[in-house]
Design a protein around this motif. Structure first.
Motif, PDB file in Angstrom:
ATOM      1  N   LEU A 138     -42.769 124.514  73.950  1.00  0.00           N
ATOM      2  CA  LEU A 138     -42.133 124.585  75.261  1.00  0.00           C
ATOM      3  C   LEU A 138     -40.885 123.693  75.358  1.00  0.00           C
ATOM      4  N   ILE A 139     -40.565 122.964  74.293  1.00  0.00           N
ATOM      5  CA  ILE A 139     -39.369 122.108  74.344  1.00  0.00           C
ATOM      6  C   ILE A 139     -38.139 122.992  74.509  1.00  0.00           C
ATOM      7  N   PRO A 140     -37.388 122.748  75.556  1.00  0.00           N
ATOM      8  CA  PRO A 140     -36.217 123.607  75.827  1.00  0.00           C
ATOM      9  C   PRO A 140     -35.075 123.353  74.842  1.00  0.00           C
ATOM     10  N   LEU A 141     -35.121 124.086  73.752  1.00  0.00           N
ATOM     11  CA  LEU A 141     -34.090 123.892  72.726  1.00  0.00           C
ATOM     12  C   LEU A 141     -32.693 124.201  73.264  1.00  0.00           C
ATOM     13  N   ALA A 142     -32.605 125.160  74.155  1.00  0.00           N
ATOM     14  CA  ALA A 142     -31.295 125.522  74.707  1.00  0.00           C
ATOM     15  C   ALA A 142     -30.676 124.343  75.462  1.00  0.00           C
ATOM     16  N   LEU A 143     -31.535 123.617  76.213  1.00  0.00           N
ATOM     17  CA  LEU A 143     -31.025 122.451  76.943  1.00  0.00           C
ATOM     18  C   LEU A 143     -30.592 121.351  75.991  1.00  0.00           C
ATOM     19  N   LEU A 144     -31.365 121.174  74.923  1.00  0.00           N
ATOM     20  CA  LEU A 144     -30.985 120.162  73.929  1.00  0.00           C
ATOM     21  C   LEU A 144     -29.641 120.505  73.282  1.00  0.00           C
ATOM     22  N   LEU A 145     -29.484 121.767  72.944  1.00  0.00           N
ATOM     23  CA  LEU A 145     -28.212 122.192  72.350  1.00  0.00           C
ATOM     24  C   LEU A 145     -27.064 122.056  73.354  1.00  0.00           C
ATOM     25  N   ALA A 146     -27.336 122.392  74.615  1.00  0.00           N
ATOM     26  CA  ALA A 146     -26.292 122.270  75.639  1.00  0.00           C
ATOM     27  C   ALA A 146     -25.895 120.804  75.835  1.00  0.00           C
ATOM     28  N   TYR A 147     -26.914 119.934  75.811  1.00  0.00           N
ATOM     29  CA  TYR A 147     -26.637 118.500  75.965  1.00  0.00           C
ATOM     30  C   TYR A 147     -25.716 118.010  74.836  1.00  0.00           C
ATOM     31  N   GLY A 148     -26.063 118.396  73.613  1.00  0.00           N
ATOM     32  CA  GLY A 148     -25.231 117.994  72.472  1.00  0.00           C
ATOM     33  C   GLY A 148     -23.835 118.576  72.561  1.00  0.00           C
ATOM     34  N   ALA A 149     -23.746 119.840  73.014  1.00  0.00           N
ATOM     35  CA  ALA A 149     -22.434 120.490  73.117  1.00  0.00           C
ATOM     36  C   ALA A 149     -21.553 119.806  74.157  1.00  0.00           C
ATOM     37  N   PHE A 150     -22.157 119.454  75.302  1.00  0.00           N
ATOM     38  CA  PHE A 150     -21.382 118.754  76.336  1.00  0.00           C
ATOM     39  C   PHE A 150     -20.915 117.382  75.845  1.00  0.00           C
TER      40      PHE A 150
END
Length: 598
Positions: free
Chosen positions: A63-75
C-alpha cells in the motif's frame, strides 16, 4: 562626494531596465523557470502531506504510495534543476548589463573635462567603478530573482493555508512577515549610516594608498615612508571604527529577525497542534503547516539579508550613477561638424581664459600661426604658455574671444576630429604600463610594425630599443619609470610622429634630452614640422631661434612678437631672457671645464 538627494531601488531599476530589455527573451525564459521552481517548492510540502496521511495506517508494503514518493523526489529535483537553469539563462544578462554600465561610466570619464580629473583622486574613482560594477549585477539578481520570488512564494503559501484551513494561519503568517519586514527595514535604514561611513573610509584609504604608490619616488626622495604609513593608517582607523559599528548593528538586526521568525513559527505550530487534537486536521496537515513554515523561514532570513545587501548595493551604485550624471564642462555643440582641415591656419582671437573665474590667466591673446609656419611661445614659468596648448586641444573652453582653425571656431567642430588633427609632445611624458611598442603604436593603433619602427628611427630611439633584452616588447613600468626622462620623451616624439597630425605642438619637447641628442632631435623635428602648422612652447630659447615668429608672454599678456633677430635688435624682454640663458650656459660650461681639470 555627497550622496544624491534620494536614490531608491525602483529608480535604479528604471535606469537599468533598458540594458536588461535588450535580452528580453532570456529574461522571459528565466522568469518562467523561476515560477516553475517556486511551484515545485510549493508542491514538496503538499506531496509530503499526502504521503504522511497515506502512511498513517498499519504498514503494508503493497500500500506504500510509490507515485507519491516519485512525485516527492521529482519536485525536490525540480526545485534545484529549475533554479540552476534560471541562473544559467540569466547569467549572460547580469554579466552583459554590468559590463555595459561600467563601460558607459569609463567612456563618460574620458569625456569629462580635464578639470574634473585634476580635482579627483584616481584611486577613489577606480574603486567607485569597481563597486558599482559588482552592485549592478547583484541588484538585478536580488530584486528580480530573490525578492519577487520570495513574495510570490509567501502569497502562494498564504493562499493555500486559507483555502485548506482558515484565515488564522494566513493571518499569523502575514503578521510575522509584516513584522519581520518592518523591523528589517527600520533597523537597516538606521545602520546604513555606518555602512556608508565604512565605504567612504575604505575609498579614502584606497585613494591614499594609490596616491602614495604612484608617487613612490617622491616618497623615497624625502624619506617619508613613516609619514605615508601614518597617513594610510589614519584612513584605516576610520575604516576599522566604521566597520566595527556596522558589525555590531548587524548583530542587533540578526537577533531581532530570529526572534520574530521564532515567534511566528511557535504560534503556527501551536495552532496546527490544536487542530490535530480537535480532529480538524490530520497529521499530514500538521506536517504540511510545519513544512510550509520551515520553507518560508529560510526565504525570510534570506530576504532580510538581501534587503541589507540591496541597500548597501544602492550606496555603491549611487556613486557610479553620480559619475554618469557628472556634467561635461566641455561638450560638442548640438550642431558640431567634423573639422575640415585645409591649410591649417590657427588663430587665437582676443582670447581670455582663467582656470577659476576670479583669476584670469590669459588676457587678450591675439596671435596667428599661418599654415605651414612655426610659431614659438616663450616666457617665464606660469606665464600661461602651456595653457595655449590645452585650449587648442579644447580641454577647456575660452571665457572670451575664440580659437579658429582655417576659420572654423573649434567650439563648433567635434572634439574627436579636432584632436585627431593635432599631435603633441608634452613636457611631462607619462607612458602606459605596457611595452615600448604599445606606447609608440598608441599614436596610431592601426599602424603596421614597420611604421612603428620607422617612427622610432625618426625619433632616434630605435637603436636604444634594439639594445634592450626584449627589444620593442620591453615593459616601461608604471608611468614609464623604467625609462629615463630623455628616453620617455623620445618615445613620446615617436608616438606623435606615428600619428601624422596636420598640426603639431611641442611643449618643451626636448627639455629632458642631452645637448647632443637635442640638436639631432631638433633637426628631425624641424623636418617633421615642415609644411605643418606648429606651435612650440619653449623655455630654452636656443631651441626656437629658427621659428618663423616668436611670441613673448608675461603674466598672460603678449609683450613682444617677431623673429629671433628682430627681438634681439629690439632689446626688450626677449633679449633679456636670451642674455640670461646665454650667460647661464657659459657659466655651466666653465664649471664643467673646472671640474674636468680638477
Amino acid at each position: 562626494m555627497s550622496p544624491p538627494a534620494s536614490i531608491d531601488t525602483l529608480g535604479v531599476l528604471r535606469r537599468l531596465w533598458p540594458e536588461v530589455w535588450r535580452y528580453r527573451w532570456r529574461v522571459g525564459v528565466a522568469l518562467a523557470l523561476l515560477v516553475a521552481g517556486k511551484l515545485a517548492a510549493i508542491g514538496v510540502p503538499i506531496v509530503l502531506k499526502h504521503l504522511v496521511d497515506a502512511l498513517d495506517i498499519t504498514p503494508r508494503p503493497l500500500l506504500i504510495p510509490l507515485a507519491l514518493l516519485l512525485a516527492y523526489g521529482a519536485f525536490r529535483l525540480g526545485m534545484a534543476l529549475f533554479q540552476e537553469l534560471r541562473q544559467v539563462v540569466f547569467a549572460r544578462v547580469l554579466a552583459r548589463t554590468s559590463r555595459n554600465i561600467t563601460l558607459r561610466a569609463f567612456e563618460h570619464l574620458h569625456r569629462l573635462s580635464l578639470r574634473f580629473h585634476l580635482d579627483r583622486r584616481t584611486g577613489g574613482v577606480a574603486r567607485d567603478i569597481e563597486r558599482g560594477m559588482t552592485a549592478t549585477s547583484d541588484l538585478l539578481d536580488w530584486t528580480i530573482y530573490t525578492i519577487l520570488p520570495t513574495l510570490l512564494e509567501v502569497s502562494l503559501v498564504c493562499g493555500i493555508l486559507i483555502s485548506r484551513f482558515d484565515w488564522g494561519f494566513a493571518a499569523i503568517t502575514l503578521a510575522t512577515l509584516v513584522a519581520y519586514i518592518g523591523f528589517t527595514f527600520s533597523i537597516t535604514e538606521w545602520r546604513m549610516r555606518y555602512y556608508r561611513a565604512a565605504k567612504t573610509a575604505d575609498t579614502e584609504a584606497n585613494e591614499c594608498a594609490v596616491d602614495s604608490l604612484l608617487n613612490y619616488e617622491t616618497v623615497k626622495y624625502f624619506g617619508n615612508e613613516a609619514h605615508e604609513q601614518a597617513r594610510y593608517d589614519a584612513a584605516l582607523v576610520r575604516y576599522e571604527e566604521a566597520t566595527v559599528k556596522s558589525m555590531k548593528t548587524l548583530a542587533v538586526l540578526n537577533v531581532g529577525q530570529a526572534t520574530i521568525v521564532a515567534l511566528g513559527l511557535t504560534l503556527l505550530l501551536w495552532r496546527s497542534a490544536q487542530g490535530v487534537i480537535a480532529g480538524n486536521m490530520t497529521i499530514g496537515d500538521f506536517v504540511l503547516v510545519n513544512a510550509f513554515l520551515l520553507q518560508l523561514a529560510a526565504p525570510l532570513n534570506y530576504l532580510g539579508m538581501v534587503y541589507r545587501e540591496v541597500k548597501q548595493g544602492l550606496i555603491n551604485i549611487e556613486r557610479l550613477f553620480e559619475l554618469l550624471a557628472e556634467g561635461r564642462e566641455v561638450d560638442d555643440a548640438p550642431a558640431a561638424v567634423p573639422l575640415a582641415m585645409r591649410e591649417g591656419e590657427i588663430r587665437f582671437e582676443h582670447v581670455e581664459f582663467g582656470y577659476q573665474s576670479e583669476r584670469t590667466i590669459l588676457h587678450d591673446i591675439d596671435l596667428c600661426i599661418p599654415a605651414g609656419h612655426t610659431v614659438a611661445v616663450v616666457g617665464t614659468t606660469g606665464a600661461g604658455k602651456s595653457t595655449l596648448a590645452r585650449l587648442l586641444f579644447r580641454f577647456y573652453d575660452v571665457s572670451g574671444g575664440r580659437i579658429t582653425i582655417d576659420g572654423q571656431d573649434i567650439r563648433e567642430v567635434t572634439q574627436a576630429s579636432l584632436r585627431a588633427a593635432i599631435g603633441i609632445v608634452p613636457q611631462d611624458t607619462v607612458l602606459f604600463n605596457d611595452t615600448i611598442y604599445y606606447n609608440i603604436a598608441y599614436g596610431r593603433p592601426t599602424a603596421s610594425r614597420d611604421e612603428v619602427i620607422a617612427a622610432a628611427r625618426a625619433a632616434h630611439i630605435h637603436d636604444f630599443i634594439e639594445s634592450l633584452p626584449h627589444g620593442y616588447d620591453s615593459n616601461v613600468g608604471e608611468r614609464g619609470l623604467k625609462l629615463s626622462g630623455g628616453e620617455k620623451q623620445r618615445v613620446a616624439i615617436a608616438r606623435t610622429l606615428l600619428k601624422q597630425p596636420s598640426i603639431l605642438i611641442f611643449d618643451e619637447a626636448t627639455s629632458a634630452l642631452d645637448t647632443r641628442t637635442e640638436k639631432t632631435i631638433q633637426h628631425e623635428l624641424a623636418e617633421i614640422a615642415r609644411g605643418r602648422s606648429t606651435l612650440v612652447i619653449a623655455h630654452r630659447l636656443s631651441t626656437i631661434v629658427h621659428a618663423d615668429q616668436i611670441i613673448v608672454i608675461e603674466h598672460g599678456r603678449i609683450v613682444e612678437r617677431g623673429s629671433h633677430q628682430q627681438l634681439l635688435t629690439d632689446g626688450g624682454r626677449y633679449a633679456q631672457l636670451w642674455q640670461l640663458q646665454q650667460r647661464g650656459g657659459r657659466d655651466a660650461a666653465v664649471a664643467a671645464d673646472e671640474t674636468v681639470q680638477a
